[in-house]
Design an enzyme around this catalytic site. Sequence first.
Site, mmCIF file in Angstrom:
data_model
loop_
_atom_site.group_PDB
_atom_site.id
_atom_site.type_symbol
_atom_site.label_atom_id
_atom_site.label_comp_id
_atom_site.label_asym_id
_atom_site.label_seq_id
_atom_site.Cartn_x
_atom_site.Cartn_y
_atom_site.Cartn_z
ATOM 1 N NE ARG A 24 -4.216 -1.754 0.675
ATOM 2 C CZ ARG A 24 -5.420 -1.339 1.082
ATOM 3 N NH1 ARG A 24 -5.683 -0.076 1.177
ATOM 4 N NH2 ARG A 24 -6.352 -2.216 1.374
ATOM 5 N NE ARG A 28 -7.696 5.747 2.201
ATOM 6 C CZ ARG A 28 -8.519 5.045 2.945
ATOM 7 N NH1 ARG A 28 -9.650 5.568 3.354
ATOM 8 N NH2 ARG A 28 -8.219 3.814 3.300
ATOM 9 N NE ARG A 37 -10.521 7.329 -4.022
ATOM 10 C CZ ARG A 37 -11.828 7.476 -4.121
ATOM 11 N NH1 ARG A 37 -12.342 8.317 -4.987
ATOM 12 N NH2 ARG A 37 -12.634 6.769 -3.342
ATOM 13 C CE1 TYR A 151 -13.227 -6.730 2.294
ATOM 14 C CE2 TYR A 151 -11.692 -8.425 1.545
ATOM 15 C CZ TYR A 151 -11.951 -7.285 2.287
ATOM 16 O OH TYR A 151 -10.944 -6.699 3.009
HETATM 17 O O1 1CP Z 1 -0.207 -1.367 -2.527
HETATM 18 C C1 1CP Z 1 -0.525 -0.438 -3.297
HETATM 19 O O2 1CP Z 1 -0.083 0.718 -3.146
HETATM 20 C C2 1CP Z 1 -1.361 -0.765 -4.521
HETATM 21 C C3 1CP Z 1 -2.768 -0.652 -4.424
HETATM 22 C C4 1CP Z 1 -3.671 -1.535 -3.566
HETATM 23 C C5 1CP Z 1 -3.546 -2.864 -3.171
HETATM 24 C C6 1CP Z 1 -2.365 -3.820 -3.351
HETATM 25 C C7 1CP Z 1 -4.925 -1.079 -3.125
HETATM 26 C C8 1CP Z 1 -5.457 0.285 -3.324
HETATM 27 N N1 1CP Z 1 -5.584 -2.130 -2.531
HETATM 28 C C9 1CP Z 1 -4.756 -3.240 -2.540
HETATM 29 C C10 1CP Z 1 -5.073 -4.579 -2.034
HETATM 30 C C11 1CP Z 1 -6.226 -4.785 -1.130
HETATM 31 N N2 1CP Z 1 -7.492 -4.260 -1.199
HETATM 32 C C12 1CP Z 1 -6.223 -5.712 -0.061
HETATM 33 C C13 1CP Z 1 -5.053 -6.613 0.277
HETATM 34 C C14 1CP Z 1 -4.004 -5.940 1.076
HETATM 35 C C15 1CP Z 1 -4.361 -5.582 2.491
HETATM 36 O O3 1CP Z 1 -4.715 -6.484 3.258
HETATM 37 O O4 1CP Z 1 -4.239 -4.383 2.819
HETATM 38 C C16 1CP Z 1 -7.487 -5.686 0.548
HETATM 39 C C17 1CP Z 1 -7.967 -6.501 1.749
HETATM 40 C C18 1CP Z 1 -8.293 -4.767 -0.184
HETATM 41 C C19 1CP Z 1 -9.743 -4.447 0.039
HETATM 42 C C20 1CP Z 1 -10.015 -3.010 0.216
HETATM 43 N N3 1CP Z 1 -9.728 -2.053 -0.719
HETATM 44 C C21 1CP Z 1 -10.602 -2.368 1.316
HETATM 45 C C22 1CP Z 1 -11.159 -3.041 2.547
HETATM 46 C C23 1CP Z 1 -10.147 -3.313 3.622
HETATM 47 C C24 1CP Z 1 -10.842 -3.984 4.795
HETATM 48 O O5 1CP Z 1 -10.463 -3.627 5.916
HETATM 49 O O6 1CP Z 1 -11.741 -4.833 4.614
HETATM 50 C C25 1CP Z 1 -10.645 -0.987 1.050
HETATM 51 C C26 1CP Z 1 -11.179 0.113 1.921
HETATM 52 C C27 1CP Z 1 -10.073 -0.806 -0.254
HETATM 53 C C28 1CP Z 1 -9.945 0.468 -0.999
HETATM 54 C C29 1CP Z 1 -8.591 0.854 -1.432
HETATM 55 N N4 1CP Z 1 -7.731 0.038 -2.179
HETATM 56 C C30 1CP Z 1 -6.587 0.748 -2.477
HETATM 57 C C31 1CP Z 1 -6.723 2.071 -1.898
HETATM 58 C C32 1CP Z 1 -5.722 3.165 -2.022
HETATM 59 C C33 1CP Z 1 -7.983 2.121 -1.251
HETATM 60 C C34 1CP Z 1 -8.609 3.317 -0.567
HETATM 61 C C35 1CP Z 1 -9.724 3.841 -1.426
HETATM 62 C C36 1CP Z 1 -9.765 5.315 -1.609
HETATM 63 O O7 1CP Z 1 -8.793 5.961 -2.029
HETATM 64 O O8 1CP Z 1 -10.845 5.858 -1.365
#
Ligand code: 1CP
Length: 343
Positions: A24, A28, A37, A151
């Site tokens: 990540r 944000r 965004r 999910y």
């Molecule tokens: O790593 C990076 O910089 C690349 C982008 C990336 C990756 C690898 C994003 C962008 N998401 C992910 C993977 C991801 N998404 C995972 C696996 C990694 C982890 O465990 O952190 C998971 C579980 C998600 C699901 C997800 N996406 C959630 C829910 C998390 C939860 O607690 O259930 C959420 C809120 C997101 C949105 C998201 N994905 C990525 C970003 C930057 C965001 C925020 C959205 C926004 O900008 O509004």
Amino acid sequence: MTDPLLIRVLNGEIASPPPAWLMRQAGRYLPEYRALRETSKGFVDYCLTPELATEATLQPMRRFADLDAAILFADILLIPFAAGAGVRFVAGEGPVMNPVASIAEIEALTWNAVAESLAPVSETVRRVRAALPADKALIGFAGAPWTVATYMIGGGKDPNRWAARTLAWKDPAAVDLLLTRLVDATVSYLVSQAEAGAQVLQIFDSWAEQLPAPLFDRVVVRPTRAIVDGVRAAGVAAPILGFPRGCGHLADVYARETGVTALALDMSQADAELVRRLPAAMPVQGGFDPALLAAGGAAMADEVSRLLTVADGRPYVFNLGHGVSPDIPIDHVAELLAIVKDR
Ligand code: 1CP
């Protein structure tokens, strides 16, 4: 030309200092990400617009010269989105989608449409690869079937994966079908990322926790093995990183039985005894506590030294044990990378 450092280490070279990237690393906590965004309609649109996703992928690379790899900007929930599960990201709430619980509901999804609707992701990969310097690696990724299924079954975030775990016991045929559909979609998604220029593939199993061993074998190990086999059968040789977060000592079973090239460790798995039991010479990645990155200070250097000891002569890739959270001060990221690269 020699390969980027990350690829060499995942192929068995021991490097000092180690290659570094952060799960990540885009997102944000970066003001330039928040600004970009705001220009998009929603998070899924953002991910599926190559111009925006390319820019988001490159932002951390411009800010932190010490990063050895970019990770594609996308999300693990794009596959259910593309399968017509009604995925949307609600501000302050996270992802929401239409829950599935039966074979009929799973079969009614538009699995055949997934590859075409995710074609913009391959375009992003091509653009990023063309823009990145040759010594920086590009990482593609997908969610593991179990994590994505939690999910889909929960209709969004499923606290303690209760809905998914319950269904896995109550209707194994439905859950196994969902996992099979996800394996197939994920294999073609990862193969197209690799064909477009992704040089490493990471499989995120963020919710591999709380599973008894037989269920872990059924929903985590076997589907992951099927993905690795499918990707290899398509002729893709890129190293594959597996991240079975929260599975404790079952990481050993995962490392032996899934066929992944390297194991990404969470915080508690970054432990000398656990690492010693892994297959000989398997590269390991990660383990650094994101909360320590939030705290900053002298303890960061001590923990980096400890992690290098835990790797104990194996190829090691510096990373966190879970993703960067939005409240992390940017200065701490630069300081941490400098600590890693100073030794
Ligand atoms: O790593 C990076 O910089 C690349 C982008 C990336 C990756 C690898 C994003 C962008 N998401 C992910 C993977 C991801 N998404 C995972 C696996 C990694 C982890 O465990 O952190 C998971 C579980 C998600 C699901 C997800 N996406 C959630 C829910 C998390 C939860 O607690 O259930 C959420 C809120 C997101 C949105 C998201 N994905 C990525 C970003 C930057 C965001 C925020 C959205 C926004 O900008 O509004």
